[in-house]
Design an enzyme around this catalytic site. Structure first.
Site, PDB file in Angstrom:
ATOM      1  N   GLU A 153       0.870  -1.205   0.068  1.00 49.42           N
ATOM      2  CA  GLU A 153      -0.017  -0.117   0.054  1.00 49.42           C
ATOM      3  C   GLU A 153       0.863   1.125  -0.131  1.00 49.42           C
ATOM      4  O   GLU A 153       2.103   1.085   0.246  1.00 49.42           O
ATOM      5  CB  GLU A 153      -1.094  -0.125   1.225  1.00 49.42           C
ATOM      6  N   GLU A 296       4.632  -0.446   0.993  1.00 52.64           N
ATOM      7  CA  GLU A 296       4.657  -0.719  -0.681  1.00 52.64           C
ATOM      8  C   GLU A 296       4.517  -2.011  -0.847  1.00 52.64           C
ATOM      9  O   GLU A 296       4.615  -2.383  -2.021  1.00 52.64           O
ATOM     10  CB  GLU A 296       5.883  -0.086  -1.149  1.00 52.64           C
TER      11      GLU A 296
END
Length: 329
Positions: A153, A296
Site C-alpha cells: 500500500e 509498498e
C-alpha cells in the site's frame, strides 16, 4: 506433505520454518509440489483525511508523488519486483488528486477518506465498494496466471487509520499500538495517540462489525487489500502480505471470512510498534525480521524467495532412498 519432507536427505525438521511454509503451501494449493513461480504484486494507493491533523511526518501530496515514482519504476517496490520477476500493478483506489498516467489502474472510489476525527472516513457502501474493487483487481491478476499474490500500500496517514482499527479490534488503548509511522517524533506520537483515542470515542465503531470499523476509521487502500485477500482465498492462492497496514487489512479480511487466515503468510515483522499485536491476533509468525517499516509491499517481496525456496526444496531435493543415503537409526 510432512511425511514426504521427512524422507528428504536432512534431519527431520532441520529446515525449521521453511518446512512449515512448504506444508502450508501444499495445503493451500492442494499440490504436493506447489507452484508459485508467477508472483504478482498489488499496491493500493489512497489518501486519508486524518492526515490534516498533522499525524504524519510527510504532507499528503506525497501519496500522489509516490504513485508517480512507482509508475516511473524508481521506488523500492519496483526494484524488488524486478528482482523476483513479479508482475507489479499500482492501483489508485482513493488518491486525493487525479493522476493521468499510463499503467495506473484507475479505480478511485472517492478522493481520499474524510477526517475520521470529525466524521466517518467513508460510508458503509463506499467501504464495501472498495472491498469489491480490490477483489475484482486481484481476480483479474489471478486470471492472468499469477499463483502467489503479494500485497502492499501507499497512503500518507494510513498508520493512523491502521492503529485506530487495531485499537478497536484488539480492544487495546492507542498507547499500545501507535509507533513512529513514517518517522514522527515522540511528541508527535503522543499527539497521534490522543487523536486516535478521541476519534474512536467519537466514531464508536462496532468491533463485531468489520465493515463498520473500516467505514468509520479505515482507509480505502486497506479495504482494497481486504478484498484482494478474500479473492485469493476463494481461488486457493497463497497471499504474502507486507507489514503493519497490510496485516491490519488482513485482520479485517479474517473477520469477514475466518478461513482466509489459512492462505496468509506474513512477509516480515514491521518496526511499527503495533504490528506485534496485529500478528498475534492473526496467530501468524512473520518470515523475516529486518527492522523495516517502509510499506509498498517491500517486506512481502523480500520474503517471497523464502516461499520459493520451500517449494524448490520439495521439488528438487533427493530422498534418502533415491540418493542412497542411510536414514536415521
Amino acid at each position: 506433505m510432512g511425511a514426504y519432507l521427512n524422507t528428504l536427505t536432512k534431519p527431520q525438521g532441520s529446515l525449521g520454518i521453511v518446512e512449515e511454509i512448504a506444508v502450508q503451501l501444499s495445503r493451500i494449493t492442494g499440490n504436493k509440489i506447489p507452484d508459485i513461480t508467477l508472483p504478482g504484486i498489488l499496491v493500493f494507493a489512497a489518501d486519508h483525511g486524518i492526515a490534516t491533523e498533522g499525524v504524519s511526518a510527510y504532507p499528503q501530496e506525497v501519496t500522489a508523488q509516490m504513485v508517480h515514482n512507482f509508475l516511473d519504476g524508481g521506488a523500492a517496490i519496483n526494484v524488488l519486483a524486478r528482482q523476483i520477476n513479479a508482475q507489479l500493478e499500482i492501483v489508485d483506489i482513493g488518491v486525493a488528486t487525479d493522476i493521468d498516467r499510463k499503467g495506473l489502474l484507475q479505480r478511485k472510489i472517492r478522493y481520499g477518506t474524510a477526517n475520521f476525527l470529525k466524521e466517518d472516513s467513508m460510508s458503509r457502501s463506499e467501504a464495501m465498494q472498495a472491498i469489491e474493487t480490490g477483489a475484482d483487481i486481484a481476480t483479474s491478476m489471478l486470471d492472468k496466471g499469477i499463483n502467489c499474490l503479494l500485497l502492499g500500500e501507499m497512503g500518507i496517514g494510513n498508520t493512523t487509520s491502521s492503529s485506530a482499527i487495531l485499537s478497536v479490534l484488539s480492544e487495546m488503548d492507542a498507547m499500545h499500538v501507535v509507533g513512529a509511522g513514517t518517522g514522527i517524533t515522540e511528541e508527535q506520537q503522543n499527539y497521534k495517540k490522543q487523536v486516535i483515542r478521541q476519534a474512536v470515542v467519537k466514531r464508536q465503531p462496532n468491533s463485531d462489525d468489520a465493515i463498520d470499523v473500516l467505514a468509520k476509521i479505515g482507509g480505502l487502500e486497506l479495504a482494497g487489500i481486504t478484498g484482494a485477500i478474500l479473492a485469493a482465498a476463494e481461488r486457493k492462492i497463497p497471499v504474502l502480505i507486507d507489514g503493519f497496514i497490510s496485516t491490519v487489512a488482513a485482520l479485517i479480511a479474517t473477520r469477514l471470512y475466518k478461513e482466509a487466515a489459512e492462505y496468509l503468510f506474513i512477509g516480515h515483522k514491521s518496526a511499527e510498534y503495533g504490528h506485534q499485536y496485529a500478528i498475534k491476533l492473526l496467530k501468524k509468525d512473520p518470515i523475516l525480521d529486518l527492522g523495516m517499516r517502509l510499506g509498498e509491499g517491500t517486506g512481502a517481496a523480500l520474503a517471497f524467495p523464502i516461499l520459493l525456496a520451500a517449494t524448490n526444496i520439495v521439488k528438487e531435493m533427493a530422498t534418502f532412498e533415491s540418493a542412497g543415503v542411510s536414514g536415521k537409526v
